[in-house]
Scaffold this motif. Structure first.
Motif, PDB file in Angstrom:
ATOM      1  N   GLN A 327       0.829  -1.208   0.000  1.00 50.48           N
ATOM      2  CA  GLN A 327       0.000   0.000   0.000  1.00 50.48           C
ATOM      3  C   GLN A 327       0.865   1.261   0.000  1.00 50.48           C
ATOM      4  OE1 GLN A 327      -3.308   0.342  -0.385  1.00 50.48           O
ATOM      5  NE2 GLN A 327      -3.334  -1.880  -0.708  1.00 50.48           N
ATOM      6  N   ASP A 328       2.025   1.175   0.705  1.00 47.10           N
ATOM      7  CA  ASP A 328       2.956   2.310   0.688  1.00 47.10           C
ATOM      8  C   ASP A 328       3.442   2.596  -0.725  1.00 47.10           C
ATOM      9  OD1 ASP A 328       2.659   2.632   3.391  1.00 47.10           O
ATOM     10  OD2 ASP A 328       4.519   1.573   3.933  1.00 47.10           O
ATOM     11  N   LEU A 329       3.727   1.521  -1.455  1.00 49.48           N
ATOM     12  CA  LEU A 329       4.168   1.705  -2.845  1.00 49.48           C
ATOM     13  C   LEU A 329       3.074   2.351  -3.685  1.00 49.48           C
ATOM     14  CD1 LEU A 329       6.043  -1.667  -3.528  1.00 49.48           C
ATOM     15  CD2 LEU A 329       7.056   0.600  -3.259  1.00 49.48           C
ATOM     16  N   LEU A 330       1.830   1.911  -3.460  1.00 51.34           N
ATOM     17  CA  LEU A 330       0.722   2.521  -4.193  1.00 51.34           C
ATOM     18  C   LEU A 330       0.543   3.991  -3.806  1.00 51.34           C
ATOM     19  CD1 LEU A 330      -1.871  -0.401  -4.001  1.00 51.34           C
ATOM     20  CD2 LEU A 330      -0.463   0.283  -5.960  1.00 51.34           C
ATOM     21  N   ASP A 331       0.801   4.286  -2.511  1.00 53.45           N
ATOM     22  CA  ASP A 331       0.707   5.690  -2.076  1.00 53.45           C
ATOM     23  C   ASP A 331       1.748   6.556  -2.776  1.00 53.45           C
ATOM     24  OD1 ASP A 331      -1.401   5.174  -0.436  1.00 53.45           O
ATOM     25  OD2 ASP A 331      -0.200   5.017   1.410  1.00 53.45           O
ATOM     26  N   VAL A 332       2.941   5.997  -2.997  1.00 52.79           N
ATOM     27  CA  VAL A 332       3.970   6.751  -3.720  1.00 52.79           C
ATOM     28  C   VAL A 332       3.479   7.100  -5.118  1.00 52.79           C
ATOM     29  CG1 VAL A 332       6.273   6.614  -4.728  1.00 52.79           C
ATOM     30  CG2 VAL A 332       5.882   5.808  -2.395  1.00 52.79           C
ATOM     31  N   ALA A 333       2.855   6.113  -5.775  1.00 53.83           N
ATOM     32  CA  ALA A 333       2.323   6.369  -7.118  1.00 53.83           C
ATOM     33  C   ALA A 333       1.233   7.431  -7.074  1.00 53.83           C
ATOM     34  CB  ALA A 333       1.782   5.072  -7.720  1.00 53.83           C
ATOM     35  N   ARG A 334       0.377   7.379  -6.035  1.00 50.56           N
ATOM     36  CA  ARG A 334      -0.676   8.397  -5.914  1.00 50.56           C
ATOM     37  C   ARG A 334      -0.077   9.778  -5.633  1.00 50.56           C
ATOM     38  NH1 ARG A 334      -2.918   4.286  -2.458  1.00 50.56           N
ATOM     39  NH2 ARG A 334      -4.478   3.040  -3.586  1.00 50.56           N
ATOM     40  N   MET A 335       1.003   9.821  -4.829  1.00 47.69           N
ATOM     41  CA  MET A 335       1.658  11.104  -4.553  1.00 47.69           C
ATOM     42  C   MET A 335       2.188  11.728  -5.830  1.00 47.69           C
ATOM     43  SD  MET A 335       3.721  10.182  -1.031  1.00 47.69           S
ATOM     44  CE  MET A 335       4.674  11.703  -1.106  1.00 47.69           C
ATOM     45  N   GLU A 336       2.817  10.909  -6.666  1.00 50.59           N
ATOM     46  CA  GLU A 336       3.367  11.441  -7.922  1.00 50.59           C
ATOM     47  C   GLU A 336       2.254  11.927  -8.841  1.00 50.59           C
ATOM     48  OE1 GLU A 336       5.761   8.344  -9.509  1.00 50.59           O
ATOM     49  OE2 GLU A 336       7.512   8.857  -8.293  1.00 50.59           O
ATOM     50  N   ALA A 337       1.086  11.295  -8.756  1.00 48.24           N
ATOM     51  CA  ALA A 337      -0.047  11.710  -9.590  1.00 48.24           C
ATOM     52  C   ALA A 337      -0.853  12.821  -8.943  1.00 48.24           C
ATOM     53  CB  ALA A 337      -0.950  10.506  -9.872  1.00 48.24           C
ATOM     54  N   GLY A 338      -0.491  13.196  -7.685  1.00 49.31           N
ATOM     55  CA  GLY A 338      -1.217  14.245  -6.987  1.00 49.31           C
ATOM     56  C   GLY A 338      -2.590  13.816  -6.521  1.00 49.31           C
ATOM     57  N   LYS A 339      -2.788  12.541  -6.293  1.00 53.99           N
ATOM     58  CA  LYS A 339      -4.104  12.024  -5.913  1.00 53.99           C
ATOM     59  C   LYS A 339      -4.112  11.383  -4.531  1.00 53.99           C
ATOM     60  CE  LYS A 339      -5.388  11.131 -10.730  1.00 53.99           C
ATOM     61  NZ  LYS A 339      -5.825  10.108 -11.705  1.00 53.99           N
ATOM     62  N   LEU A 340      -3.078  11.590  -3.751  1.00 58.92           N
ATOM     63  CA  LEU A 340      -3.004  10.967  -2.439  1.00 58.92           C
ATOM     64  C   LEU A 340      -3.851  11.738  -1.432  1.00 58.92           C
ATOM     65  CD1 LEU A 340      -1.778   8.840  -0.530  1.00 58.92           C
ATOM     66  CD2 LEU A 340       0.078  10.477  -0.077  1.00 58.92           C
ATOM     67  N   ALA A 341      -4.764  11.016  -0.778  1.00 64.60           N
ATOM     68  CA  ALA A 341      -5.578  11.613   0.285  1.00 64.60           C
ATOM     69  C   ALA A 341      -5.073  11.079   1.620  1.00 64.60           C
ATOM     70  CB  ALA A 341      -7.045  11.260   0.085  1.00 64.60           C
ATOM     71  N   VAL A 342      -4.673  11.969   2.507  1.00 66.26           N
ATOM     72  CA  VAL A 342      -4.100  11.576   3.791  1.00 66.26           C
ATOM     73  C   VAL A 342      -5.204  11.505   4.842  1.00 66.26           C
ATOM     74  CG1 VAL A 342      -2.443  12.154   5.591  1.00 66.26           C
ATOM     75  CG2 VAL A 342      -1.898  12.637   3.182  1.00 66.26           C
ATOM     76  N   ASP A 343      -5.338  10.321   5.490  1.00 62.81           N
ATOM     77  CA  ASP A 343      -6.314  10.128   6.569  1.00 62.81           C
ATOM     78  C   ASP A 343      -5.542  10.001   7.877  1.00 62.81           C
ATOM     79  OD1 ASP A 343      -8.500   9.652   8.097  1.00 62.81           O
ATOM     80  OD2 ASP A 343      -8.779   7.557   7.445  1.00 62.81           O
ATOM     81  N   ARG A 344      -5.542  11.059   8.657  1.00 63.85           N
ATOM     82  CA  ARG A 344      -4.768  11.076   9.889  1.00 63.85           C
ATOM     83  C   ARG A 344      -5.583  10.469  11.046  1.00 63.85           C
ATOM     84  NH1 ARG A 344      -1.951  17.099   9.927  1.00 63.85           N
ATOM     85  NH2 ARG A 344      -0.880  16.900   7.912  1.00 63.85           N
ATOM     86  N   THR A 345      -5.000   9.454  11.714  1.00 66.99           N
ATOM     87  CA  THR A 345      -5.626   8.845  12.892  1.00 66.99           C
ATOM     88  C   THR A 345      -4.560   8.616  13.958  1.00 66.99           C
ATOM     89  OG1 THR A 345      -5.279   6.611  12.029  1.00 66.99           O
ATOM     90  CG2 THR A 345      -7.392   7.669  11.511  1.00 66.99           C
ATOM     91  N   VAL A 346      -5.003   8.545  15.209  1.00 70.09           N
ATOM     92  CA  VAL A 346      -4.089   8.298  16.329  1.00 70.09           C
ATOM     93  C   VAL A 346      -4.048   6.791  16.593  1.00 70.09           C
ATOM     94  CG1 VAL A 346      -3.623   8.733  18.756  1.00 70.09           C
ATOM     95  CG2 VAL A 346      -4.593  10.554  17.305  1.00 70.09           C
TER      96      VAL A 346
END
Length: 362
Positions: A327-346
């Motif tokens: 999933q981290d690798l997929l997040d990198v791809a989303r970051m490069e495409a500008g489509k990463l949505a960050v869901d912050r949780t504790v």
């Protein structure tokens, strides 16, 4: 018909009548002519008192009674005078245009010899001062973020680059606000933001620097003595401003391309580093799963039910970890495409530490 029987000087402007009478009297006494009688250009007087250019030819003869008689032929040459004036104006305009082209050529030739952006601007300003006999010249650029003008380069007078000129204030700010040239013959009576200009310069002329209709800055020149700048001065300043705009546009395009390349290179390095880290982290769960599967599949190693369940739990946790890394690798791809949505949780730290410990313990 209205002139028949009238004195000759009725067709002369009043200011020339005395000269005419004295000339006739002198000729009658001496016989000497002071002007050409065959063709002389003199103004004539219309009935309404207005003047018209004329060409007059004079003659003299003796009549039958022995009297000296003078004759004159007058031709209205208004059209000829108008055409000559138009021709002279056209010639003067053409000569002025040639002089302006020569001035532009001298300014631009110097600038084109420079190999750097700063050097080109400096040569342009120095050449402009020389051609316009100005004591200072400066380029102020618009800061798009603050909408203020900042000195990019000055020649003749060292202007403080830390001073910012708001749009609508001072000479440069007014030019930026209106988009039109501004001429100040007496700087002491106007708002001028830069102290050095107020102290040293008497007259200023400024024009906007534009590219494709967008304001980029302001170019101005000044003289220490009061001066009335001409239309030729304004045209030369406009041409140099256009050249400055072209240089700035190309420079900004180059800088934007270089920034884009640097950002792309930084993103590539970041991605490579991320892939390197993830690839390294993937080895641990893969090795753990492989080891647990080997234990479970080795008939020579007897395992109790509790030990088998333990190995299956290890395989499950390692598989979950591998899924997170993927999933981290997929997040990198989303970051490069500008489509990463960050869901912050504790998240509590203890379970994460325990999971890490168990994965390493095997």
């Amino acid at each position: 018909a209205e002139l028949i029987g009238q004195p000759l000087d009725v067709v002369m402007p009043e200011r020339l009548r005395g000269v005419h009478h004295r000339g006739i009297a002198r000729y009658l006494q001496t016989g000497r002519r002071n002007i050409s009688w065959s063709s002389v250009a003199l103004p004539g007087r219309r009935k309404d008192g207005s003047e018209v250019p004329q060409e007059i030819s004079f003659g003299e003869f003796i009549d039958e009674e022995g009297r000296r008689v003078f004759s004159g032929f007058m031709r209205d040459v208004s059209e000829r005078v108008r055409q000559r004036q138009e021709l002279e104006h056209a010639r003067a305009t053409a000569e002025g245009a040639l002089q302006e082209l020569a001035s532009v050529g001298r300014v631009l030739d110097l600038a084109m010899a420079s190999s750097t952006y700063e050097g080109m601007l400096d040569e342009l300003l120095q050449g402009l001062r020389s051609e316009m006999r100005a004591d200072e010249a400066a380029v102020l650029l618009l800061d798009d973020r603050t909408r203020e003008l900042v000195v990019q380069l000055s020649s003749g007078i060292d202007l403080d680059r830390s001073i910012r000129v708001p749009i609508g204030h001072g000479l440069a700010g007014k030019v930026a606000a209106s988009g039109a040239p501004v001429y100040i013959e007496d700087v002491s009576r106007e708002e001028v933001v830069h102290p050095r200009l107020r102290e040293s310069i008497a007259s200023l002329l400024a024009v906007p620097i534009r590219s494709d209709g967008d304001l980029m800055g302001v170019l101005h020149v000044g003289t220490r003595e009061k001066r009335a700048f001409t239309a030729s001065d304004l045209r030369l300043l406009d041409i140099v401003a256009e050249r400055v705009a072209g240089v700035l546009a190309r420079t900004r395009l180059y800088q934007a391309e270089r920034t884009a390349r640097e950002e792309a290179e930084a993103a590539r390095r970041s991605r490579d580093e991320m892939l390197s880290v993830v690839s390294h982290d993937l080895r641990n769960p893969v090795a753990t799963i492989s080891m647990a599967a080997s234990l479970l599949g080795d008939p020579g190693i007897p395992l109790t039910p509790q030990q088998r369940d333990k190995q299956l739990e290890i395989i499950s946790r390692s598989a979950q970890r591998m899924n997170r890394l993927i999933q981290d690798l997929l997040d990198v791809a989303r970051m490069e495409a500008g489509k990463l949505a960050v869901d912050r949780t504790v998240q509590p730290a203890a379970p994460l530490a325990r999971e890490r410990y168990e994965s390493q313990k095997g």
